[in-house]
Motif scaffolding. Structure first.
Motif, PDB file in Angstrom:
ATOM      1  N   ASP A  50       0.839  -1.200   0.000  1.00 39.39           N
ATOM      2  CA  ASP A  50       0.000   0.000   0.000  1.00 39.39           C
ATOM      3  C   ASP A  50       0.876   1.254   0.000  1.00 39.39           C
ATOM      4  O   ASP A  50       0.582   2.236  -0.688  1.00 39.39           O
ATOM      5  CB  ASP A  50      -0.919   0.006   1.222  1.00 39.39           C
ATOM      6  CG  ASP A  50      -2.078  -0.972   1.077  1.00 39.39           C
ATOM      7  OD1 ASP A  50      -2.393  -1.368  -0.063  1.00 39.39           O
ATOM      8  OD2 ASP A  50      -2.680  -1.332   2.111  1.00 39.39           O
ATOM      9  N   ARG A  51       1.928   1.210   0.773  1.00 32.59           N
ATOM     10  CA  ARG A  51       2.850   2.350   0.842  1.00 32.59           C
ATOM     11  C   ARG A  51       3.527   2.580  -0.504  1.00 32.59           C
ATOM     12  O   ARG A  51       3.642   3.713  -0.984  1.00 32.59           O
ATOM     13  CB  ARG A  51       3.883   2.079   1.931  1.00 32.59           C
ATOM     14  CG  ARG A  51       4.839   3.231   2.232  1.00 32.59           C
ATOM     15  CD  ARG A  51       5.715   2.815   3.402  1.00 32.59           C
ATOM     16  NE  ARG A  51       6.455   3.951   3.952  1.00 32.59           N
ATOM     17  CZ  ARG A  51       7.669   4.305   3.588  1.00 32.59           C
ATOM     18  NH1 ARG A  51       8.302   3.632   2.659  1.00 32.59           N
ATOM     19  NH2 ARG A  51       8.275   5.337   4.151  1.00 32.59           N
ATOM     20  N   GLN A  52       3.972   1.490  -1.122  1.00 36.30           N
ATOM     21  CA  GLN A  52       4.650   1.601  -2.402  1.00 36.30           C
ATOM     22  C   GLN A  52       3.708   2.108  -3.494  1.00 36.30           C
ATOM     23  O   GLN A  52       4.069   2.980  -4.297  1.00 36.30           O
ATOM     24  CB  GLN A  52       5.231   0.234  -2.804  1.00 36.30           C
ATOM     25  CG  GLN A  52       6.290  -0.309  -1.853  1.00 36.30           C
ATOM     26  CD  GLN A  52       7.626   0.401  -2.010  1.00 36.30           C
ATOM     27  OE1 GLN A  52       7.794   1.205  -2.904  1.00 36.30           O
ATOM     28  NE2 GLN A  52       8.562   0.103  -1.134  1.00 36.30           N
ATOM     29  N   PHE A  53       2.503   1.579  -3.534  1.00 36.47           N
ATOM     30  CA  PHE A  53       1.569   1.986  -4.579  1.00 36.47           C
ATOM     31  C   PHE A  53       1.062   3.406  -4.364  1.00 36.47           C
ATOM     32  O   PHE A  53       0.686   4.089  -5.318  1.00 36.47           O
ATOM     33  CB  PHE A  53       0.414   0.997  -4.683  1.00 36.47           C
ATOM     34  CG  PHE A  53       0.741  -0.204  -5.523  1.00 36.47           C
ATOM     35  CD1 PHE A  53       0.831  -0.094  -6.897  1.00 36.47           C
ATOM     36  CD2 PHE A  53       0.984  -1.432  -4.935  1.00 36.47           C
ATOM     37  CE1 PHE A  53       1.153  -1.194  -7.683  1.00 36.47           C
ATOM     38  CE2 PHE A  53       1.300  -2.539  -5.707  1.00 36.47           C
ATOM     39  CZ  PHE A  53       1.383  -2.423  -7.087  1.00 36.47           C
ATOM     40  N   ALA A  54       1.040   3.871  -3.125  1.00 34.69           N
ATOM     41  CA  ALA A  54       0.705   5.273  -2.877  1.00 34.69           C
ATOM     42  C   ALA A  54       1.748   6.180  -3.523  1.00 34.69           C
ATOM     43  O   ALA A  54       1.420   7.223  -4.097  1.00 34.69           O
ATOM     44  CB  ALA A  54       0.613   5.544  -1.373  1.00 34.69           C
ATOM     45  N   ALA A  55       3.021   5.775  -3.446  1.00 32.39           N
ATOM     46  CA  ALA A  55       4.083   6.551  -4.095  1.00 32.39           C
ATOM     47  C   ALA A  55       3.947   6.499  -5.611  1.00 32.39           C
ATOM     48  O   ALA A  55       4.150   7.505  -6.307  1.00 32.39           O
ATOM     49  CB  ALA A  55       5.459   6.017  -3.663  1.00 32.39           C
ATOM     50  N   VAL A  56       3.596   5.327  -6.157  1.00 29.96           N
ATOM     51  CA  VAL A  56       3.374   5.204  -7.599  1.00 29.96           C
ATOM     52  C   VAL A  56       2.254   6.147  -8.034  1.00 29.96           C
ATOM     53  O   VAL A  56       2.370   6.861  -9.036  1.00 29.96           O
ATOM     54  CB  VAL A  56       3.023   3.755  -7.981  1.00 29.96           C
ATOM     55  CG1 VAL A  56       2.592   3.668  -9.444  1.00 29.96           C
ATOM     56  CG2 VAL A  56       4.208   2.830  -7.727  1.00 29.96           C
ATOM     57  N   GLU A  57       1.173   6.150  -7.286  1.00 28.92           N
ATOM     58  CA  GLU A  57       0.024   6.990  -7.644  1.00 28.92           C
ATOM     59  C   GLU A  57       0.393   8.468  -7.618  1.00 28.92           C
ATOM     60  O   GLU A  57      -0.020   9.243  -8.487  1.00 28.92           O
ATOM     61  CB  GLU A  57      -1.138   6.710  -6.697  1.00 28.92           C
ATOM     62  CG  GLU A  57      -2.464   7.236  -7.196  1.00 28.92           C
ATOM     63  CD  GLU A  57      -3.635   6.499  -6.588  1.00 28.92           C
ATOM     64  OE1 GLU A  57      -4.735   6.611  -7.149  1.00 28.92           O
ATOM     65  OE2 GLU A  57      -3.458   5.828  -5.547  1.00 28.92           O
ATOM     66  N   ARG A  58       1.202   8.882  -6.636  1.00 31.36           N
ATOM     67  CA  ARG A  58       1.616  10.279  -6.578  1.00 31.36           C
ATOM     68  C   ARG A  58       2.485  10.642  -7.789  1.00 31.36           C
ATOM     69  O   ARG A  58       2.356  11.730  -8.351  1.00 31.36           O
ATOM     70  CB  ARG A  58       2.383  10.564  -5.280  1.00 31.36           C
ATOM     71  CG  ARG A  58       1.528  10.514  -4.027  1.00 31.36           C
ATOM     72  CD  ARG A  58       2.246  11.172  -2.845  1.00 31.36           C
ATOM     73  NE  ARG A  58       3.527  10.562  -2.552  1.00 31.36           N
ATOM     74  CZ  ARG A  58       3.682   9.493  -1.780  1.00 31.36           C
ATOM     75  NH1 ARG A  58       2.630   8.897  -1.252  1.00 31.36           N
ATOM     76  NH2 ARG A  58       4.886   9.023  -1.520  1.00 31.36           N
ATOM     77  N   THR A  59       3.365   9.733  -8.188  1.00 30.48           N
ATOM     78  CA  THR A  59       4.221  10.000  -9.328  1.00 30.48           C
ATOM     79  C   THR A  59       3.408  10.112 -10.611  1.00 30.48           C
ATOM     80  O   THR A  59       3.651  10.992 -11.447  1.00 30.48           O
ATOM     81  CB  THR A  59       5.282   8.896  -9.474  1.00 30.48           C
ATOM     82  OG1 THR A  59       6.136   8.918  -8.329  1.00 30.48           O
ATOM     83  CG2 THR A  59       6.138   9.106 -10.720  1.00 30.48           C
ATOM     84  N   LEU A  60       2.435   9.229 -10.797  1.00 31.48           N
ATOM     85  CA  LEU A  60       1.604   9.279 -11.996  1.00 31.48           C
ATOM     86  C   LEU A  60       0.770  10.557 -12.033  1.00 31.48           C
ATOM     87  O   LEU A  60       0.593  11.164 -13.094  1.00 31.48           O
ATOM     88  CB  LEU A  60       0.700   8.049 -12.065  1.00 31.48           C
ATOM     89  CG  LEU A  60       1.412   6.706 -12.224  1.00 31.48           C
ATOM     90  CD1 LEU A  60       0.398   5.586 -12.363  1.00 31.48           C
ATOM     91  CD2 LEU A  60       2.342   6.715 -13.425  1.00 31.48           C
TER      92      LEU A  60
END
Length: 214
Positions: A50-60
């Motif tokens: 969840d933490r990693q995908f939150a960072a992915v979402e912010r980058t996108l």
């Protein structure tokens, strides 16, 4: 602190051999303390993801904002470069393809669908509504998904000394842009980016910017 340390261990190449004992030693605390927050390894890894995908979402989101007002081809390109870079960084394809248990693999697939591919589908549909695509948006989504997933697990980036994101950009140039019509003859949909622009095309969201878990 627990989630951050777990991320360092669980995303290492020897992930399958990492135990809760290893994590307890890394943190300098007892397993009992860890289990008060996370009942098992699966629940802890879910928090890490969840933490990693939150960072992915912010980058996108940052890449999409940076490309606002740009030609459609540039918007597609920047989104895919950001997606390829971030998914490669967290090893999402490897997780989905076999690391961890079946439940976690399914969870990774669901998160990739929600965070990446849903946005990609919306982007192609937007191009279709603007009359910029000569191919169905559903077909372009499938082509791009296949290229992204293949490049993230392929040895080709290493053999060519390029990142998966670099080769995804090349795939976009050679495959997808044949399906994008120029919005105006004087303003081609794909002006192209140089290598230096490619390396600095979007900001990177940092994991530590968002705290998840205790």
């Amino acid at each position: 602190m627990i989630v951050e340390a777990a991320g360092r261990l669980f995303f290492a190449p020897e992930f399958a051999r990492v135990s809760m004992d290893d994590l307890a030693r890394e943190l300098g605390m007892s397993k009992k303390t860890i289990y008060r927050h996370f009942p098992d390894k699966r629940s802890l890894l879910t928090a890490v993801l969840d933490r990693q995908f939150a960072a992915v979402e912010r980058t996108l989101a940052a890449a999409a904002q940076d490309a606002q007002g740009q030609p459609f081809g540039v918007r597609v390109q920047r989104f895919l470069i950001a997606a390829g870079s971030e998914l490669g960084r967290i090893g999402a394809a490897q997780l989905a393809a076999g690391r961890g248990d079946a439940v976690l693999r399914q969870y990774v697939e669901q998160r990739v669908d929600a965070v990446v591919y849903r946005r990609l589908d919306e982007l192609f549909w937007d191009g279709h509504q603007q009359g910029l695509l000569s191919a169905p948006p559903e077909l372009l989504s499938e082509i791009t998904r296949g290229a992204l997933e293949r490049l993230l697990t392929s040895q080709l980036p290493r053999e060519l000394d390029r990142t998966a994101a670099d080769l995804l950009r090349a795939s976009v140039d050679t495959v997808l842009y044949g399906a994008i019509r120029p919005a105006h003859p004087a303003h081609p949909a794909h002006p192209g980016l140089g290598d230096e622009q490619l390396r600095a095309v979007m900001p990177r969201a940092r994991d530590e910017e968002q705290e998840v878990g205790p």
